[in-house]
Write a protein that holds these residues in place. Sequence first.
Motif, short mmCIF file in Angstrom:
data_model
loop_
_atom_site.label_atom_id
_atom_site.label_comp_id
_atom_site.label_asym_id
_atom_site.label_seq_id
_atom_site.Cartn_x
_atom_site.Cartn_y
_atom_site.Cartn_z
N ALA A 136 -16.23 -19.24 76.80
CA ALA A 136 -16.39 -18.66 75.59
C ALA A 136 -17.63 -17.61 75.71
O ALA A 136 -18.20 -17.46 76.88
CB ALA A 136 -16.76 -19.66 74.58
N CYS A 137 -17.53 -16.83 74.75
CA CYS A 137 -18.66 -15.50 74.79
C CYS A 137 -19.94 -16.57 74.55
O CYS A 137 -20.11 -17.27 73.70
CB CYS A 137 -18.53 -14.83 73.53
SG CYS A 137 -19.88 -13.62 73.50
N PRO A 138 -20.91 -16.09 75.55
CA PRO A 138 -22.06 -17.25 75.34
C PRO A 138 -22.79 -16.75 74.04
O PRO A 138 -23.69 -17.77 73.73
CB PRO A 138 -22.87 -16.75 76.57
CG PRO A 138 -21.89 -15.70 77.50
CD PRO A 138 -20.76 -15.45 76.65
N ILE A 139 -22.70 -15.63 73.31
CA ILE A 139 -23.37 -15.52 72.17
C ILE A 139 -22.97 -15.88 71.09
O ILE A 139 -23.56 -16.53 70.12
CB ILE A 139 -23.63 -13.96 72.27
CG1 ILE A 139 -24.48 -13.36 73.52
CG2 ILE A 139 -24.41 -13.21 70.80
CD1 ILE A 139 -24.69 -11.77 73.56
N CYS A 140 -21.68 -15.65 70.82
CA CYS A 140 -20.89 -16.01 69.39
C CYS A 140 -20.04 -17.37 69.81
O CYS A 140 -19.27 -17.79 68.74
CB CYS A 140 -20.08 -14.73 68.83
SG CYS A 140 -18.65 -14.39 69.81
N LEU A 141 -19.83 -17.51 71.06
CA LEU A 141 -18.67 -18.64 71.26
C LEU A 141 -17.39 -18.52 70.82
O LEU A 141 -16.49 -19.44 71.02
CB LEU A 141 -19.21 -19.99 70.53
CG LEU A 141 -20.80 -20.38 70.74
CD1 LEU A 141 -21.19 -21.78 70.19
CD2 LEU A 141 -21.13 -20.57 72.33
N THR A 185 -18.85 -10.88 78.10
CA THR A 185 -19.13 -11.11 76.59
C THR A 185 -17.95 -10.77 75.84
O THR A 185 -17.08 -10.29 76.43
CB THR A 185 -20.42 -10.79 76.08
OG1 THR A 185 -20.58 -9.53 76.34
CG2 THR A 185 -21.66 -11.48 76.51
N CYS A 186 -17.89 -11.10 74.38
CA CYS A 186 -16.63 -10.56 73.73
C CYS A 186 -17.23 -9.01 73.42
O CYS A 186 -18.05 -8.60 73.46
CB CYS A 186 -16.39 -11.19 72.55
SG CYS A 186 -17.80 -11.24 71.17
N GLN A 187 -16.15 -8.36 72.82
CA GLN A 187 -16.21 -6.90 72.69
C GLN A 187 -17.26 -6.60 71.68
O GLN A 187 -18.05 -5.73 71.74
CB GLN A 187 -14.84 -6.29 72.16
CG GLN A 187 -14.73 -4.98 71.74
CD GLN A 187 -14.11 -4.26 72.94
OE1 GLN A 187 -13.32 -4.72 73.65
NE2 GLN A 187 -14.84 -2.88 73.30
N LYS A 188 -17.22 -7.39 70.57
CA LYS A 188 -18.28 -7.22 69.55
C LYS A 188 -19.63 -7.39 70.10
O LYS A 188 -20.45 -6.60 69.62
CB LYS A 188 -17.78 -8.32 68.16
CG LYS A 188 -18.90 -7.95 67.24
CD LYS A 188 -18.18 -8.71 65.79
CE LYS A 188 -18.87 -8.39 64.58
NZ LYS A 188 -19.17 -7.09 64.22
N CYS A 189 -20.01 -8.58 70.76
CA CYS A 189 -21.32 -8.76 71.21
C CYS A 189 -21.73 -7.76 72.09
O CYS A 189 -22.98 -7.39 71.95
CB CYS A 189 -21.46 -10.17 71.69
SG CYS A 189 -21.19 -11.41 70.35
N ASN A 190 -20.82 -7.32 72.72
CA ASN A 190 -20.99 -6.33 73.82
C ASN A 190 -21.55 -4.88 73.44
O ASN A 190 -22.40 -4.44 73.79
CB ASN A 190 -19.74 -6.36 74.81
CG ASN A 190 -20.29 -5.43 76.09
OD1 ASN A 190 -20.52 -4.38 76.29
ND2 ASN A 190 -20.64 -6.18 77.43
N ALA A 226 -29.60 -10.10 65.39
CA ALA A 226 -29.76 -8.78 66.06
C ALA A 226 -28.69 -8.05 66.27
O ALA A 226 -28.52 -6.69 65.96
CB ALA A 226 -30.52 -9.03 67.28
N ARG A 227 -27.57 -8.66 66.52
CA ARG A 227 -26.26 -8.02 66.93
C ARG A 227 -25.70 -6.94 65.67
O ARG A 227 -25.41 -6.10 65.70
CB ARG A 227 -25.18 -8.70 67.48
CG ARG A 227 -24.02 -8.30 67.67
CD ARG A 227 -22.71 -9.45 67.47
NE ARG A 227 -22.56 -9.89 66.60
CZ ARG A 227 -21.42 -10.84 66.29
NH1 ARG A 227 -20.66 -11.23 67.47
NH2 ARG A 227 -21.18 -11.14 64.97
N ASP A 228 -25.80 -7.96 64.58
CA ASP A 228 -25.38 -7.40 63.27
C ASP A 228 -26.31 -6.42 62.57
O ASP A 228 -25.97 -6.12 61.28
CB ASP A 228 -24.86 -8.61 62.22
CG ASP A 228 -23.78 -9.21 63.18
OD1 ASP A 228 -23.02 -8.71 63.94
OD2 ASP A 228 -23.59 -10.63 62.84
ZN ZN Z 1 -19.38 -12.77 71.19
#
Ligand code: ZN
Length: 282
Positions: A47-52, A75-80, A194-196
């Motif tokens: 999983a993406c470690p940030i958003c799972l 990580t996933c596209q969005k988190c990256n 922070a990402r959003d």
């Molecule tokens: Zn993510």
Amino acid sequence: MSRKRKPPVRTEFSFDHQGEELAYSKYVSKETGRIDVLMVPRYCFRACPICLEPDPDVAEHVPPESLGGRVMTWTCQKCNNDFGPAEDKLRSFIDLETTAHAEASDGSVPGKRAAKVAFRSSDGRPNGMFIRSAATGFDEIMGSGASRVIVQPLDMALVHATLLKHAYLAACLTNREIPRTAEADEIRAVLLAARDRDTDGLNRAQLALGFEPAVGWIEAPDAPPILLTQTKESGELHWIFMLGGRFVVQWPFRDGAPAVGRPVADEKHQSLDAGHADGDRE
Ligand SMILES: [Zn+2]
């Protein structure tokens, strides 16, 4: 994604690998002699470690590429992508870069004029106020002898969130596991806010976590991008990460220690180089 060739990781800090998975090495500090460090391995999670979200597929640098980081996981596209502006704040923090507004108190130039200024030089010059770019009239006001300058404070909430992100990723990599504890959820809530760019959410999440992991600043430009080592404070040993030869960041999980000398959860052992986007191709 950059295809530029990167210089190899510096070798002035040499490592003597001993053991297997998480090898202890000897880190030779020019300042203090020998100390133990742990090499943090590259690893890829389910999983993406940030958003799972499952199946992350974008190469993630730890620490950020601008700090000399290497591709360490996915990580996933969005988190990256969406973390980019927060990571830029970390870069600004290094140079103490912010916005300043100047006003001529004698009215010789009407209104306020803005400039991007830095208080730390990245090229080794003595510190001072460096003007990176300025609106027309800024220099004139500064030269008028009657200037009033208001400097916008640095966005430390985003700086701390970015340092937390990289200490968190480095800790997941060290243990080869994305922890599913309440504390890890609180950390991820900070990262997602922070990402959003959710300022209120970020304040709330940082208060809930009650922990600012940044513990120091170092000048070790030749250091490898990521090191896990220990420091002794008030007689107690603490695990810390050195990130990019610049930041010393505390191990982020108060309820979980580094997987040192014990088997780690091997949730997915997979090459980072096979068949995926990789900005670190050499
Ligand atoms: Zn993510």
